[in-house]
Design a protein around this motif. Structure first.
Motif, mmCIF file in Angstrom:
data_model
loop_
_atom_site.group_PDB
_atom_site.id
_atom_site.type_symbol
_atom_site.label_atom_id
_atom_site.label_comp_id
_atom_site.label_asym_id
_atom_site.label_seq_id
_atom_site.Cartn_x
_atom_site.Cartn_y
_atom_site.Cartn_z
ATOM 1 N N VAL A 196 0.814 -1.215 0.000
ATOM 2 C CA VAL A 196 0.000 0.000 0.000
ATOM 3 C C VAL A 196 0.851 1.270 0.000
ATOM 4 O O VAL A 196 0.368 2.345 -0.373
ATOM 5 N N LYS A 197 2.132 1.169 0.417
ATOM 6 C CA LYS A 197 2.995 2.358 0.426
ATOM 7 C C LYS A 197 3.933 2.403 -0.778
ATOM 8 O O LYS A 197 4.737 3.333 -0.885
ATOM 9 N N ALA A 198 3.838 1.422 -1.661
ATOM 10 C CA ALA A 198 4.737 1.390 -2.816
ATOM 11 C C ALA A 198 4.549 2.603 -3.713
ATOM 12 O O ALA A 198 5.517 3.121 -4.286
ATOM 13 N N ASP A 199 3.308 3.095 -3.842
ATOM 14 C CA ASP A 199 3.089 4.254 -4.702
ATOM 15 C C ASP A 199 3.756 5.504 -4.124
ATOM 16 O O ASP A 199 4.281 6.343 -4.867
ATOM 17 N N MET A 253 10.817 8.450 -5.469
ATOM 18 C CA MET A 253 11.874 8.090 -6.411
ATOM 19 C C MET A 253 11.757 8.893 -7.705
ATOM 20 O O MET A 253 12.765 9.323 -8.284
ATOM 21 N N ALA A 254 10.521 9.114 -8.156
ATOM 22 C CA ALA A 254 10.312 9.822 -9.419
ATOM 23 C C ALA A 254 10.677 11.295 -9.332
ATOM 24 O O ALA A 254 10.966 11.930 -10.351
ATOM 25 N N THR A 255 10.679 11.873 -8.138
ATOM 26 C CA THR A 255 10.949 13.304 -7.971
ATOM 27 C C THR A 255 12.327 13.599 -7.387
ATOM 28 O O THR A 255 12.664 14.756 -7.177
ATOM 29 N N SER A 256 13.113 12.556 -7.108
ATOM 30 C CA SER A 256 14.411 12.762 -6.466
ATOM 31 C C SER A 256 15.532 12.833 -7.500
ATOM 32 O O SER A 256 15.658 11.954 -8.358
ATOM 33 N N ASN A 257 16.354 13.891 -7.404
ATOM 34 C CA ASN A 257 17.537 14.021 -8.254
ATOM 35 C C ASN A 257 18.785 13.455 -7.590
ATOM 36 O O ASN A 257 19.842 13.422 -8.212
ATOM 37 N N ARG A 258 18.641 13.044 -6.314
ATOM 38 C CA ARG A 258 19.799 12.528 -5.575
ATOM 39 C C ARG A 258 19.455 11.210 -4.894
ATOM 40 O O ARG A 258 19.459 11.106 -3.672
ATOM 41 N N PRO A 259 19.134 10.196 -5.671
ATOM 42 C CA PRO A 259 18.685 8.931 -5.063
ATOM 43 C C PRO A 259 19.761 8.235 -4.241
ATOM 44 O O PRO A 259 19.486 7.690 -3.178
ATOM 45 N N VAL A 260 21.015 8.261 -4.727
ATOM 46 C CA VAL A 260 22.089 7.573 -4.010
ATOM 47 C C VAL A 260 22.420 8.306 -2.720
ATOM 48 O O VAL A 260 22.576 7.687 -1.657
ATOM 49 N N SER A 261 22.519 9.632 -2.774
ATOM 50 C CA SER A 261 22.831 10.422 -1.579
ATOM 51 C C SER A 261 21.755 10.274 -0.521
ATOM 52 O O SER A 261 22.048 10.166 0.675
ATOM 53 N N ARG A 262 20.501 10.263 -0.964
ATOM 54 C CA ARG A 262 19.406 10.104 0.002
ATOM 55 C C ARG A 262 19.413 8.709 0.607
ATOM 56 O O ARG A 262 19.128 8.531 1.786
ATOM 57 N N LEU A 263 19.714 7.695 -0.211
ATOM 58 C CA LEU A 263 19.755 6.335 0.290
ATOM 59 C C LEU A 263 20.855 6.166 1.330
ATOM 60 O O LEU A 263 20.672 5.496 2.352
ATOM 61 N N LEU A 264 22.011 6.811 1.081
ATOM 62 C CA LEU A 264 23.136 6.730 2.008
ATOM 63 C C LEU A 264 23.074 7.795 3.091
ATOM 64 O O LEU A 264 24.005 7.921 3.895
ATOM 65 N N ARG A 265 21.987 8.598 3.073
ATOM 66 C CA ARG A 265 21.801 9.688 4.046
ATOM 67 C C ARG A 265 22.965 10.690 4.011
ATOM 68 O O ARG A 265 23.423 11.185 5.043
ATOM 69 N N ARG A 266 23.413 10.991 2.804
ATOM 70 C CA ARG A 266 24.470 11.979 2.641
ATOM 71 C C ARG A 266 24.008 13.199 1.856
ATOM 72 O O ARG A 266 24.815 13.991 1.390
ATOM 73 N N ARG A 316 8.257 6.228 -11.601
ATOM 74 C CA ARG A 316 7.070 6.508 -12.425
ATOM 75 C C ARG A 316 6.305 5.220 -12.727
ATOM 76 O O ARG A 316 5.064 5.202 -12.749
ATOM 77 N N SER A 317 7.040 4.133 -12.952
ATOM 78 C CA SER A 317 6.380 2.839 -13.213
ATOM 79 C C SER A 317 5.592 2.383 -11.993
ATOM 80 O O SER A 317 4.481 1.853 -12.130
ATOM 81 N N LEU A 318 6.160 2.592 -10.791
ATOM 82 C CA LEU A 318 5.441 2.222 -9.571
ATOM 83 C C LEU A 318 4.166 3.037 -9.422
ATOM 84 O O LEU A 318 3.100 2.498 -9.100
ATOM 85 N N VAL A 319 4.285 4.352 -9.655
ATOM 86 C CA VAL A 319 3.117 5.223 -9.496
ATOM 87 C C VAL A 319 2.009 4.827 -10.463
ATOM 88 O O VAL A 319 0.824 4.776 -10.108
ATOM 89 N N LYS A 320 2.374 4.516 -11.701
ATOM 90 C CA LYS A 320 1.371 4.128 -12.691
ATOM 91 C C LYS A 320 0.868 2.710 -12.470
ATOM 92 O O LYS A 320 -0.307 2.411 -12.727
ATOM 93 N N GLY A 321 1.744 1.834 -11.993
ATOM 94 C CA GLY A 321 1.373 0.432 -11.881
ATOM 95 C C GLY A 321 0.636 0.052 -10.615
ATOM 96 O O GLY A 321 -0.147 -0.903 -10.617
ATOM 97 N N MET A 322 0.849 0.796 -9.503
ATOM 98 C CA MET A 322 0.246 0.399 -8.230
ATOM 99 C C MET A 322 -1.282 0.429 -8.251
ATOM 100 O O MET A 322 -1.913 -0.482 -7.695
ATOM 101 N N PRO A 323 -1.932 1.452 -8.848
ATOM 102 C CA PRO A 323 -3.404 1.385 -8.906
ATOM 103 C C PRO A 323 -3.910 0.137 -9.625
ATOM 104 O O PRO A 323 -4.898 -0.471 -9.205
#
Length: 351
Positions: A197-200, A206-219, A242-249
């Motif tokens: 239920v929280k995947a979307d 993920m679709a709006t983040s420009n720093r996925p690696v830094s956020r994942l590593l909390r840097r 984007r695939s998750l957002v479109k696919g989850m519904p």
């Protein structure tokens, strides 16, 4: 004194070995029982997400948490002691109680099918039932209550399967195995539901983040530019988000369909198995023979086809039974409930 101390330590070591062996036995028995109950666990995981669909994102996890808490109460406070007591004093009562629960699952699942096919008639039926029960709960509480009731039936089936796995074990061993299986399955099912239920929401992040690696590593520092790894991974994570957002519904809608089907086939299967236990094994025998025949036709897919035919037949049986129960509830149970409520109100006024 030293000899006595050594003897005491030896006794403690012996007790520790017995306790460890018992713990290993409980774990092994619990894993065996959990494996046998896997089919119902999958059905439970498929059924639950449909109760969360339609609520605000902020309410999804609290709702899942309340349903999970209700599931733990179902298993540990009600079903575990009831299963142990019934197995000791009235083992004959387990099957009819499960069949009543199975009939409830058939009714609720068939009502959802009825609602999809005949929305107007279904709304009238639901309005009549709601008027009869006169609950003051909010829509959210009603959804949670419905989910916990459905969980109760599925949990009862899980606990019955678990108890049947350890029929000759001691009373305390049975209690421990039931508790371990109940807690483990609840954590597994509702952990999976929470992720679904929280995947979307994760997809949006993920679709709006420009720093996925830094956020994942909390840097990720405020105002800091994306790193090289961020720039390399951002297109991939954004596309996946984007695939998750479109696919989850779509996935949630499919889970709703699968959940409804699961309620019907589990309920139908409980009734069919219960009838066989009372000597009315004709339906179960026909289904089994048909499933085996179909499975032998395609040996490479024998197991899958046998399960599919069995589930489909149980589902058709449950759908027919549930369809018969809908008018029974509407024209018999609802008037009885109204009459009982009317009688209670009259008693209060006279008092």
């Amino acid at each position: 004194m030293s000899i006595g101390l050594i003897a005491l330590l030896d006794d403690i070591a012996g007790l520790a070995k017995v306790a460890a062996a018992s713990l290993d036995d409980v774990t092994a028995q619990a894993m065996k029982a959990g494996a046998k109950a896997a089919g119902v666990v999958i059905d439970d995981a498929a059924v639950t997400p449909r109760y969360v669909v339609g609520f605000a994102a902020a309410r999804e996890l609290p709702i899942v948490g309340r349903i999970a808490l209700g599931s733990v109460k179902n298993k540990l406070l009600y079903l575990l002691p009831a299963a142990l007591i019934l197995s000791l004093v009235a083992p004959w009562a387990i099957t009819p109680l499960l069949m009543i629960g199975g009939a409830y699952l058939c009714y609720e699942g068939s009502e959802k099918v009825f609602e999809a096919l005949f929305p107007h008639g279904a709304h009238e039926h639901e309005a009549a039932v709601a008027a009869a029960t006169q609950t003051a709960e909010s829509f959210e509480n009603e959804k949670i209550s419905g989910a916990i009731k459905t969980d109760f039936i599925l949990s009862a089936e899980i606990m019955a399967i678990t108890l049947a796995t350890v029929p000759t074990a001691s009373f305390w061993m049975q209690a421990l195995v039931l508790a371990v299986v109940g807690i483990a399955i609840t954590a597994l099912v509702y952990g999976a539901v929470a992720l679904i239920v929280k995947a979307d929401d994760a997809g949006v992040a993920m679709a709006t983040s420009n720093r996925p690696v830094s956020r994942l590593l909390r840097r990720a520092l405020p105002g800091a530019p994306p790193s090289g790894a961020d720039r390399a991974m951002a297109p991939v994570t954004k596309a996946f988000g984007r695939s998750l957002v479109k696919g989850m519904p779509i996935l949630l809608k499919l889970l709703g369909i699968v959940g409804t089907a699961a309620m019907i086939w589990v309920g139908g299967g409980i009734i069919i198995h219960g009838l066989a236990g009372y000597g009315l094994a004709g339906v179960e025998h026909v289904i089994h023979e048909t499933a085996v025949t179909v499975a032998h036709a395609v040996p490479a897919l024998a197991g899958t086809l046998e399960w599919l035919v069995t589930a489909t037949a149980a589902g058709l049986f449950g759908l027919i039974l549930g369809g018969l129960l809908i008018p029974l509830v509407h024209y018999v149970a609802v008037p009885v409930l109204k009459a009982l409520r009317g009688g209670r109100k009259a008693e209060k006024h006279t008092a």
